[in-house]
Design an enzyme around this catalytic site. Structure first.
Site, PDB file in Angstrom:
ATOM      1  N   ASP A  14       5.065 -18.100  -7.837  1.00 42.07           N
ATOM      2  CA  ASP A  14       5.290 -16.709  -8.237  1.00 42.07           C
ATOM      3  C   ASP A  14       5.365 -16.721  -9.761  1.00 42.07           C
ATOM      4  O   ASP A  14       4.992 -17.711 -10.411  1.00 42.07           O
ATOM      5  CB  ASP A  14       6.554 -16.132  -7.590  1.00 42.07           C
ATOM      6  CG  ASP A  14       6.509 -14.604  -7.526  1.00 42.07           C
ATOM      7  OD1 ASP A  14       6.020 -14.049  -6.532  1.00 42.07           O
ATOM      8  OD2 ASP A  14       6.946 -13.957  -8.516  1.00 42.07           O
ATOM      9  N   ARG A  56      12.312 -14.455  -4.541  1.00 38.44           N
ATOM     10  CA  ARG A  56      11.237 -14.810  -3.614  1.00 38.44           C
ATOM     11  C   ARG A  56      10.897 -16.301  -3.692  1.00 38.44           C
ATOM     12  O   ARG A  56      10.531 -16.917  -2.684  1.00 38.44           O
ATOM     13  CB  ARG A  56      10.007 -13.953  -3.917  1.00 38.44           C
ATOM     14  CG  ARG A  56      10.256 -12.487  -3.546  1.00 38.44           C
ATOM     15  CD  ARG A  56       9.165 -11.557  -3.994  1.00 38.44           C
ATOM     16  NE  ARG A  56       9.329 -10.251  -3.365  1.00 38.44           N
ATOM     17  CZ  ARG A  56       8.494  -9.238  -3.545  1.00 38.44           C
ATOM     18  NH1 ARG A  56       7.440  -9.366  -4.341  1.00 38.44           N
ATOM     19  NH2 ARG A  56       8.697  -8.086  -2.927  1.00 38.44           N
ATOM     20  N   THR A  82       0.838  -1.203   0.000  1.00 41.06           N
ATOM     21  CA  THR A  82       0.000   0.000   0.000  1.00 41.06           C
ATOM     22  C   THR A  82       0.876   1.258   0.000  1.00 41.06           C
ATOM     23  O   THR A  82       0.551   2.255  -0.665  1.00 41.06           O
ATOM     24  CB  THR A  82      -0.923  -0.010   1.239  1.00 41.06           C
ATOM     25  OG1 THR A  82      -1.678  -1.214   1.200  1.00 41.06           O
ATOM     26  CG2 THR A  82      -1.846   1.189   1.277  1.00 41.06           C
ATOM     27  N   HIS A 138       1.928   1.845  -3.445  1.00 44.83           N
ATOM     28  CA  HIS A 138       0.848   2.476  -4.227  1.00 44.83           C
ATOM     29  C   HIS A 138       0.848   3.998  -3.987  1.00 44.83           C
ATOM     30  O   HIS A 138       0.692   4.794  -4.907  1.00 44.83           O
ATOM     31  CB  HIS A 138      -0.522   1.926  -3.817  1.00 44.83           C
ATOM     32  CG  HIS A 138      -0.821   0.567  -4.367  1.00 44.83           C
ATOM     33  ND1 HIS A 138      -1.166   0.356  -5.683  1.00 44.83           N
ATOM     34  CD2 HIS A 138      -0.830  -0.653  -3.787  1.00 44.83           C
ATOM     35  CE1 HIS A 138      -1.363  -0.934  -5.885  1.00 44.83           C
ATOM     36  NE2 HIS A 138      -1.159  -1.578  -4.747  1.00 44.83           N
TER      37      HIS A 138
HETATM   38  N1  LIG Z   1      -7.032  -6.800   1.301  1.00 37.17           N
HETATM   39  C1  LIG Z   1      -6.131  -6.330   2.166  1.00 37.17           C
HETATM   40  O1  LIG Z   1      -6.445  -6.043   3.307  1.00 37.17           O
HETATM   41  C2  LIG Z   1      -4.720  -6.193   1.721  1.00 37.17           C
HETATM   42  C3  LIG Z   1      -3.746  -5.795   2.644  1.00 37.17           C
HETATM   43  C4  LIG Z   1      -2.419  -5.741   2.217  1.00 37.17           C
HETATM   44  C5  LIG Z   1      -2.085  -6.081   0.908  1.00 37.17           C
HETATM   45  N2  LIG Z   1      -3.079  -6.449   0.034  1.00 37.17           N
HETATM   46  C6  LIG Z   1      -2.761  -6.903  -1.335  1.00 37.17           C
HETATM   47  O2  LIG Z   1      -2.244  -8.216  -1.206  1.00 37.17           O
HETATM   48  C7  LIG Z   1      -1.361  -8.501  -2.288  1.00 37.17           C
HETATM   49  C8  LIG Z   1      -0.060  -9.042  -1.740  1.00 37.17           C
HETATM   50  O3  LIG Z   1       0.731  -8.042  -1.162  1.00 37.17           O
HETATM   51  P1  LIG Z   1       2.333  -8.152  -1.148  1.00 37.17           P
HETATM   52  O4  LIG Z   1       2.848  -6.864  -0.617  1.00 37.17           O
HETATM   53  O5  LIG Z   1       2.769  -9.419  -0.527  1.00 37.17           O
HETATM   54  O6  LIG Z   1       2.540  -8.246  -2.749  1.00 37.17           O
HETATM   55  P2  LIG Z   1       3.683  -7.898  -3.773  1.00 37.17           P
HETATM   56  O7  LIG Z   1       3.070  -7.005  -4.780  1.00 37.17           O
HETATM   57  O8  LIG Z   1       4.961  -7.524  -3.088  1.00 37.17           O
HETATM   58  O9  LIG Z   1       3.941  -9.335  -4.422  1.00 37.17           O
HETATM   59  C9  LIG Z   1       3.171  -9.898  -5.423  1.00 37.17           C
HETATM   60  C10 LIG Z   1       3.973 -11.081  -5.992  1.00 37.17           C
HETATM   61  O10 LIG Z   1       3.146 -11.734  -6.959  1.00 37.17           O
HETATM   62  C11 LIG Z   1       3.997 -12.154  -8.004  1.00 37.17           C
HETATM   63  N3  LIG Z   1       3.211 -12.406  -9.223  1.00 37.17           N
HETATM   64  C12 LIG Z   1       2.945 -11.582 -10.258  1.00 37.17           C
HETATM   65  N4  LIG Z   1       2.214 -12.228 -11.201  1.00 37.17           N
HETATM   66  C13 LIG Z   1       1.994 -13.480 -10.732  1.00 37.17           C
HETATM   67  C14 LIG Z   1       1.305 -14.619 -11.232  1.00 37.17           C
HETATM   68  N5  LIG Z   1       0.675 -14.595 -12.421  1.00 37.17           N
HETATM   69  N6  LIG Z   1       1.290 -15.732 -10.463  1.00 37.17           N
HETATM   70  C15 LIG Z   1       1.903 -15.778  -9.274  1.00 37.17           C
HETATM   71  N7  LIG Z   1       2.585 -14.735  -8.751  1.00 37.17           N
HETATM   72  C16 LIG Z   1       2.636 -13.609  -9.482  1.00 37.17           C
HETATM   73  C17 LIG Z   1       5.017 -11.028  -8.157  1.00 37.17           C
HETATM   74  O11 LIG Z   1       6.186 -11.493  -8.818  1.00 37.17           O
HETATM   75  C18 LIG Z   1       5.275 -10.662  -6.684  1.00 37.17           C
HETATM   76  O12 LIG Z   1       6.365 -11.376  -6.131  1.00 37.17           O
HETATM   77  C19 LIG Z   1      -1.233  -7.197  -3.074  1.00 37.17           C
HETATM   78  O13 LIG Z   1      -2.128  -7.250  -4.176  1.00 37.17           O
HETATM   79  C20 LIG Z   1      -1.685  -6.145  -2.077  1.00 37.17           C
HETATM   80  O14 LIG Z   1      -2.188  -4.991  -2.717  1.00 37.17           O
HETATM   81  C21 LIG Z   1      -4.371  -6.509   0.417  1.00 37.17           C
HETATM   82 ZN   LIG Z   2      -0.209  -2.892   4.944  1.00 33.75          ZN
END
Ligand SMILES: NC(=O)c1ccc[n+]([C@@H]2O[C@H](COP(=O)([O-])OP(=O)(O)OC[C@H]3O[C@@H](n4cnc5c(N)ncnc54)[C@H](O)[C@@H]3O)[C@@H](O)[C@H]2O)c1
Ligand SMILES: [Zn+2]
Ligand SMILES: [Zn+2]
Length: 365
Positions: free
Chosen positions: A217, A223, A62, A65
């Site tokens: 991933d 990772r 976040t 973002h």
């Molecule tokens: N709903 C909530 O409360 C909440 C809270 C925090 C984060 N989030 C969301 O959760 C998600 C995870 O956060 P993060 O910080 O660990 O994410 P991040 O963005 O650091 O990691 C995402 C990972 O997904 C991989 N990826 C990309 N395409 C892919 C595919 N097709 N298949 C498999 N992996 C793939 C990327 O290489 C990356 O390592 C994000 O989308 C974030 O916005 C939601």
């Molecule tokens: Zn957070």
């Protein structure tokens, strides 16, 4: 100064030792990055708040973002906000009504601020409070040496946990909340997306007794290696036929519980096609495409339980997490790959952007 804050000053006996101003990372400009380290007053706690001296604040997707200043951030974050919401520290001031906490306590922060009075709060879903907001997104947060927050949102940091690691409970809690949307113990689990939250999920699924963990991933080898180190039974990436590999590892059935942490619509589709009939698909991801294509007929005919996940349950997720942390079941040292001085926030954001990292913690020495 308001009457409330005067009262707080009297209650917080050592507050006179505190500085009156502090430097804090502040989103000041309507553009990508747009952060500056600028001077603010050290805030005074309101009657139901505490003042915390920050030990560490970790970097969340976040925050990235907000750094990129995408459409979502422009809508949600007022310019002038001190951001940062994954944090922990020591209580150095108490509001006049606060009896639940003590000066000197180490606390970790739940960033979902709730009113505790609406229907969602009363039914046990304060994380989706109808009048809720997020600390460090909608209000001033913790890329700062001091912050104030409702005392209710401050949990005692588990004993034995290195104090700087308190801030990882926000993403670890996201991971556990997502996993607990389906079966874990004795179950087959697929983790799509190995960012910090996906890595915590691999670790937590193992600690909670999963039978098999498949970690996926796309092309982030760094990772994927961390997931292997954390004990994933199988690690897949773009060189694999992901659906076929998951089906073949589960006797053609698919996994019991798929968790989506990638934000990729391709991964969402893979997860739908590789969860067993009647299985569980829990989605924490936020999608860049707000209308992602979803193979709905497969979801329907596979009779899947699809659940969106937001934040952490207050407080059942925290209770599970504290149990795991107090039993030393979470390999934080493997998942936290970088600890950086908070003044080097900009370096940390660039590292987070390039993805050659697990969790990044900013320390406030
Ligand atoms: N709903 C909530 O409360 C909440 C809270 C925090 C984060 N989030 C969301 O959760 C998600 C995870 O956060 P993060 O910080 O660990 O994410 P991040 O963005 O650091 O990691 C995402 C990972 O997904 C991989 N990826 C990309 N395409 C892919 C595919 N097709 N298949 C498999 N992996 C793939 C990327 O290489 C990356 O390592 C994000 O989308 C974030 O916005 C939601
Ligand atoms: Zn957070
Ligand atoms: Zn509410």
């Amino acid at each position: 100064m308001s009457q409330c804050s005067r009262t707080a000053l009297l209650v917080g006996s050592n507050m006179s030792d505190l500085p009156s101003t502090m430097l804090a990372w502040t989103k000041v400009r309507n553009e990508p990055d747009g952060f500056e380290l600028i001077e603010h007053p050290v805030p005074n706690p309101g009657p139901n708040e505490i003042l915390v001296k920050t030990t560490s604040t970790s970097i969340c997707g976040t925050d990235l973002h907000i750094w990129h200043w995408d459409e979502w951030s422009k809508q949600e974050v007022p310019l002038g906000t001190i951001t940062g919401h994954e944090t922990c520290g020591t209580i150095v001031g108490l509001g006049s009504n606060v009896t639940s906490h003590k000066l000197g306590q180490l606390v970790s922060i739940e960033c979902h601020l709730a009113d505790w009075t609406c229907q969602r709060c009363k039914e046990g879903n304060a994380h989706i409070c109808e009048n809720g907001s997020i600390f460090g997104v909608h209000t001033n947060g913790a890329f700062a040496p001091y912050f104030t927050i409702q005392a209710t949102n401050a949990r005692t940091t588990p004993e034995g946990l290195e104090p700087g690691y308190g801030s990882i409970q926000d993403p670890l809690g996201n991971a556990i909340h997502t996993l607990t949307g389906g079966p874990i113990e004795g179950s087959t689990i697929a983790i799509h997306g190995l960012g910090p939250i996906g890595l915590f999920a691999v670790n937590a699924a193992k600690a909670l007794g999963a039978k098999m963990i498949i970690a996926i991933d796309w092309e982030n080898e760094y990772r994927m290696d961390l997931a292997k180190k954390l004990g994933a039974d199988m690690v897949l990436g773009k060189s694999h036929d992901i659906i076929a590999e998951i089906l073949s590892a589960t006797e053609g059935r698919g996994v019991d519980n798929s968790c989506e942490f990638s934000g990729s619509t391709a991964a969402l589709s893979n997860a739908i096609h590789s969860t067993r009939m009647g299985g569980y698909l829990n989605v924490l991801s936020v999608y860049g495409n707000p209308n992602p294509p979803v193979p709905m007929n497969d979801l329907v005919f596979r009779y899947l339980h699809l659940k969106g996940i937001n934040g952490r349950k207050m407080w059942s997720t925290w209770d599970i997490m504290e149990d795991l942390l107090s039993r030393n079941e979470i390999d934080i040292e493997t998942i936290v790959t970088h600890r950086i001085n908070w003044k080097d926030f900009q370096d940390a954001m660039r590292l987070s952007k390039n993805g050659q990292c697990g969790k990044i913690i900013l320390d406030f020495p």
